[in-house]
Scaffold this motif. Structure first.
Motif, PDB file in Angstrom:
ATOM      1  N   SER A 288       3.086  -0.994  -9.713  1.00 15.56           N
ATOM      2  CA  SER A 288       4.128  -0.242  -9.009  1.00 15.56           C
ATOM      3  C   SER A 288       4.121   1.236  -9.366  1.00 15.56           C
ATOM      4  N   TYR A 289       3.512   1.571 -10.495  1.00 15.56           N
ATOM      5  CA  TYR A 289       3.533   2.948 -10.978  1.00 15.56           C
ATOM      6  C   TYR A 289       2.213   3.679 -10.758  1.00 15.56           C
ATOM      7  N   PHE A 290       1.249   3.021 -10.090  1.00 17.34           N
ATOM      8  CA  PHE A 290       0.002   3.710  -9.768  1.00 17.34           C
ATOM      9  C   PHE A 290       0.277   4.807  -8.744  1.00 17.34           C
ATOM     10  N   THR A 291      -0.261   5.982  -9.001  1.00 14.24           N
ATOM     11  CA  THR A 291      -0.082   7.072  -8.055  1.00 14.24           C
ATOM     12  C   THR A 291      -0.927   6.839  -6.802  1.00 14.24           C
ATOM     13  N   TYR A 292      -0.556   7.529  -5.728  1.00 14.81           N
ATOM     14  CA  TYR A 292      -1.122   7.289  -4.400  1.00 14.81           C
ATOM     15  C   TYR A 292      -1.631   8.623  -3.860  1.00 14.81           C
ATOM     16  N   ALA A 293      -2.913   8.714  -3.607  1.00 14.93           N
ATOM     17  CA  ALA A 293      -3.539   9.994  -3.258  1.00 14.93           C
ATOM     18  C   ALA A 293      -2.899  10.637  -2.027  1.00 14.93           C
ATOM     19  N   GLY A 294      -2.621  11.926  -2.140  1.00 14.13           N
ATOM     20  CA  GLY A 294      -2.114  12.702  -1.016  1.00 14.13           C
ATOM     21  C   GLY A 294      -0.620  12.594  -0.791  1.00 14.13           C
ATOM     22  N   ARG A 295       0.107  11.965  -1.690  1.00 20.17           N
ATOM     23  CA  ARG A 295       1.532  11.715  -1.482  1.00 20.17           C
ATOM     24  C   ARG A 295       2.376  12.561  -2.424  1.00 20.17           C
ATOM     25  N   GLU A 308      -2.528   6.820 -17.806  1.00 17.39           N
ATOM     26  CA  GLU A 308      -3.104   5.504 -17.524  1.00 17.39           C
ATOM     27  C   GLU A 308      -2.804   5.020 -16.112  1.00 17.39           C
ATOM     28  N   TYR A 309      -1.784   5.603 -15.459  1.00 14.47           N
ATOM     29  CA  TYR A 309      -1.445   5.224 -14.082  1.00 14.47           C
ATOM     30  C   TYR A 309      -2.135   6.099 -13.034  1.00 14.47           C
ATOM     31  N   GLN A 310      -2.913   7.056 -13.488  1.00 14.64           N
ATOM     32  CA  GLN A 310      -3.594   7.977 -12.586  1.00 14.64           C
ATOM     33  C   GLN A 310      -4.999   7.453 -12.255  1.00 14.64           C
ATOM     34  N   TYR A 311      -5.493   7.809 -11.072  1.00 17.01           N
ATOM     35  CA  TYR A 311      -6.867   7.497 -10.651  1.00 17.01           C
ATOM     36  C   TYR A 311      -7.153   5.990 -10.653  1.00 17.01           C
ATOM     37  N   CYS A 312      -6.153   5.218 -10.290  1.00 16.64           N
ATOM     38  CA  CYS A 312      -6.317   3.761 -10.210  1.00 16.64           C
ATOM     39  C   CYS A 312      -6.620   3.299  -8.787  1.00 16.64           C
ATOM     40  N   ARG A 313      -6.985   4.261  -7.945  1.00 13.83           N
ATOM     41  CA  ARG A 313      -7.429   3.989  -6.574  1.00 13.83           C
ATOM     42  C   ARG A 313      -8.633   4.884  -6.292  1.00 13.83           C
ATOM     43  N   ASP A 314      -9.610   4.388  -5.546  1.00 11.36           N
ATOM     44  CA  ASP A 314     -10.795   5.189  -5.254  1.00 11.36           C
ATOM     45  C   ASP A 314     -10.514   6.312  -4.266  1.00 11.36           C
ATOM     46  N   SER A 315      -9.329   6.331  -3.684  1.00 10.89           N
ATOM     47  CA  SER A 315      -8.936   7.438  -2.803  1.00 10.89           C
ATOM     48  C   SER A 315      -8.900   8.758  -3.561  1.00 10.89           C
ATOM     49  N   PHE A 316      -8.752   8.708  -4.873  1.00 13.52           N
ATOM     50  CA  PHE A 316      -8.747   9.935  -5.666  1.00 13.52           C
ATOM     51  C   PHE A 316     -10.151  10.512  -5.836  1.00 13.52           C
ATOM     52  N   TYR A 317     -11.150   9.796  -5.340  1.00 12.65           N
ATOM     53  CA  TYR A 317     -12.541  10.264  -5.424  1.00 12.65           C
ATOM     54  C   TYR A 317     -13.094  10.620  -4.044  1.00 12.65           C
ATOM     55  N   GLY A 318     -12.184  10.892  -3.096  1.00 15.41           N
ATOM     56  CA  GLY A 318     -12.609  11.403  -1.802  1.00 15.41           C
ATOM     57  C   GLY A 318     -12.670  10.387  -0.675  1.00 15.41           C
ATOM     58  N   TYR A 319     -12.093   9.206  -0.865  1.00 15.92           N
ATOM     59  CA  TYR A 319     -12.155   8.157   0.155  1.00 15.92           C
ATOM     60  C   TYR A 319     -10.780   7.909   0.774  1.00 15.92           C
ATOM     61  N   SER A 320     -10.781   7.326   1.956  1.00 11.34           N
ATOM     62  CA  SER A 320      -9.514   6.989   2.607  1.00 11.34           C
ATOM     63  C   SER A 320      -8.956   5.668   2.095  1.00 11.34           C
ATOM     64  N   ASN A 321      -9.794   4.833   1.517  1.00 13.99           N
ATOM     65  CA  ASN A 321      -9.409   3.525   1.003  1.00 13.99           C
ATOM     66  C   ASN A 321      -8.494   3.686  -0.227  1.00 13.99           C
ATOM     67  N   GLN A 322      -7.244   3.233  -0.099  1.00 11.19           N
ATOM     68  CA  GLN A 322      -6.252   3.420  -1.166  1.00 11.19           C
ATOM     69  C   GLN A 322      -6.058   2.171  -2.032  1.00 11.19           C
ATOM     70  N   HIS A 323      -6.951   1.199  -1.944  1.00 13.61           N
ATOM     71  CA  HIS A 323      -6.769  -0.018  -2.726  1.00 13.61           C
ATOM     72  C   HIS A 323      -6.989   0.218  -4.223  1.00 13.61           C
ATOM     73  N   ILE A 324      -6.411  -0.654  -5.026  1.00 18.77           N
ATOM     74  CA  ILE A 324      -6.552  -0.573  -6.478  1.00 18.77           C
ATOM     75  C   ILE A 324      -8.027  -0.726  -6.852  1.00 18.77           C
ATOM     76  N   ASN A 325      -8.460   0.085  -7.805  1.00 15.92           N
ATOM     77  CA  ASN A 325      -9.865   0.071  -8.209  1.00 15.92           C
ATOM     78  C   ASN A 325     -10.045  -0.597  -9.577  1.00 15.92           C
ATOM     79  N   GLU A 326     -11.257  -0.487 -10.111  1.00 18.72           N
ATOM     80  CA  GLU A 326     -11.588  -1.187 -11.354  1.00 18.72           C
ATOM     81  C   GLU A 326     -10.729  -0.719 -12.529  1.00 18.72           C
ATOM     82  N   LYS A 327     -10.482   0.579 -12.610  1.00 16.61           N
ATOM     83  CA  LYS A 327      -9.618   1.072 -13.674  1.00 16.61           C
ATOM     84  C   LYS A 327      -8.234   0.449 -13.570  1.00 16.61           C
ATOM     85  N   GLY A 328      -7.713   0.394 -12.339  1.00 19.77           N
ATOM     86  CA  GLY A 328      -6.386  -0.182 -12.127  1.00 19.77           C
ATOM     87  C   GLY A 328      -6.320  -1.647 -12.507  1.00 19.77           C
ATOM     88  N   PHE A 329      -7.336  -2.413 -12.107  1.00 21.74           N
ATOM     89  CA  PHE A 329      -7.341  -3.833 -12.434  1.00 21.74           C
ATOM     90  C   PHE A 329      -7.438  -4.068 -13.940  1.00 21.74           C
TER      91      PHE A 329
END
Length: 364
Positions: A288-295, A308-329
């Motif tokens: 619930s506390y993962f940040t969301y790119a562009g918001r 630790e709640y930052q960059y938990c989505r690959d959208s922070f690396y230039g993609y439109s896909n906002q799903h949780i990534n490996e760091k987040g999991f």
């Protein structure tokens, strides 16, 4: 030995749908995933394989079409794509097309034969649990883009109609008694796979003690438009059915923000649900506390989330896909397993993150 049975259920973030494939190698010796495909195709039991990526499987809604002679490759894998239309549930998938160009494949173009390996929570949590001295077998039953009703049978829909009608009469509300967005057969298959998993685990691990049958739930992004009470009643009914199958614990991984400000209602419903059931627990609020790119999140969080709640989505690396990534999991698994130990081994209540969502305590 003692072996815990886990079922991981939910929508895309439980399925696993980030851009990048996994970088880490799961290192387990005694933790296994249950694959149901061969039992569906006529084998006496499903298969147990060492926990790893990808997790889950293409559970096609029509196996006669999916595995027709002209629809399979030399490995017996189906070429049938368009998972939203043709599957009950799906495995973890990555949709990276070109890292340099920051392009992605549409997930619907993937089939069992062509899907790219994706990262998800289940094998990471299994590895963390084994590191704690535990052992597990698990089933992964998730699909992107589905709401909670996807997991609810006709019988459960009838129960919901009765419950919500009684609520309407008591409170003067007008919530619909019709449970929409249900894929025919999906919930029945969900129940079937859970039941077969438990049965096959008893055969495969016949010398093990399997008293804990735990349900892990990461879902709700598609239910943000519903009211708190509608989602909460559905959770009640779902848990009642799951307990009849033999589940002993409901573990909620609180839903993340995914583009809709009203998701706080689902978060509140999940909090209400676990507070009313002695066998249901909030395992972690981390997602619930993962940040969301562009918001602009200045009016969403009480205090800005820490590193630790930052960059938990690959959208922070230039993609439109906002799903949780490996760091987040990995972060969710770390937090979850600490509380899993408290609950299953120490018989203690979980220690949760301090509430950090501004609107969560508002009333409808």
């Amino acid at each position: 030995m003692k072996r815990d049975l886990f079922v991981f259920a939910g929508q895309s973030n439980m399925m696993g749908a980030s851009v990048y494939p996994p970088k880490r190698k799961i290192a387990v010796k005694n933790s296994f995933e249950y694959k149901h495909k061969m039992r569906r195709l006529g084998k006496d039991t499903g298969d147990f394989v060492l926990a790893d990526f990808p997790s889950g499987e293409f559970s096609y809604s029509d196996i006669d079409i999916a595995y027709a002679p002209n629809m399979v490759n030399e490995k017996g894998e189906s070429l049938l794509d368009d998972y939203a239309k043709n599957t009950f549930f799906c495995p973890s998938m990555s949709n990276l097309k070109c890292d340099k160009a920051k392009t992605e494949f549409p997930f619907d173009t993937f089939s069992e034969a062509t899907a790219q390996c994706g990262v998800t929570l289940a094998p990471i949590l299994a590895e963390e649990w084994e590191n704690e001295g535990g052992a597990c077998a698990y089933a992964h039953i998730a699909k992107g883009g589905v709401n909670i009703s996807h997991f609810m049978t006709d019988k459960m829909a009838e129960q919901y109609a009765v419950r919500i009608e009684a609520y309407n009469k008591a409170h003067g509300t007008h919530y619909s008694t019709v449970m929409r967005s249900r894929m025919t057969g999906a919930a029945d298959y969900f129940i079937e796979k859970c039941r077969n998993f438990f049965d096959d685990a008893q055969k495969h691990f016949q010398n093990d003690v399997m008293e804990n049958k735990c349900f892990f739930w990461l879902q709700g992004e598609s239910d943000a438009k519903k009211s708190i009470i509608e989602y909460e009643i559905k959770l009640d009914i779902l848990w009642g059915e799951l307990k009849s199958l033999g589940f002993t614990h409901f573990f909620c991984i609180r839903v993340d923000f995914f583009g809709n400000e009203d998701i706080w209602k689902v978060m509140q419903a999940q909090e209400n649900f676990v507070s009313r059931h002695t066998d249901a627990y909030m395992l972690t609020r981390a997602a619930s506390y993962f940040t969301y790119a562009g918001r602009d999140e200045s009016e969403w969080f009480v205090t800005p989330p820490t590193e630790e709640y930052q960059y938990c989505r690959d959208s922070f690396y230039g993609y439109s896909n906002q799903h949780i990534n490996e760091k987040g999991f990995a972060f969710i698994a770390e937090r979850a397993v600490k509380n899993l130990r408290r609950i299953l081994i120490n018989r203690e209540e979980p220690l949760l993150e301090e509430e950090n969502i501004q609107p969560l305590n508002r009333k409808e």
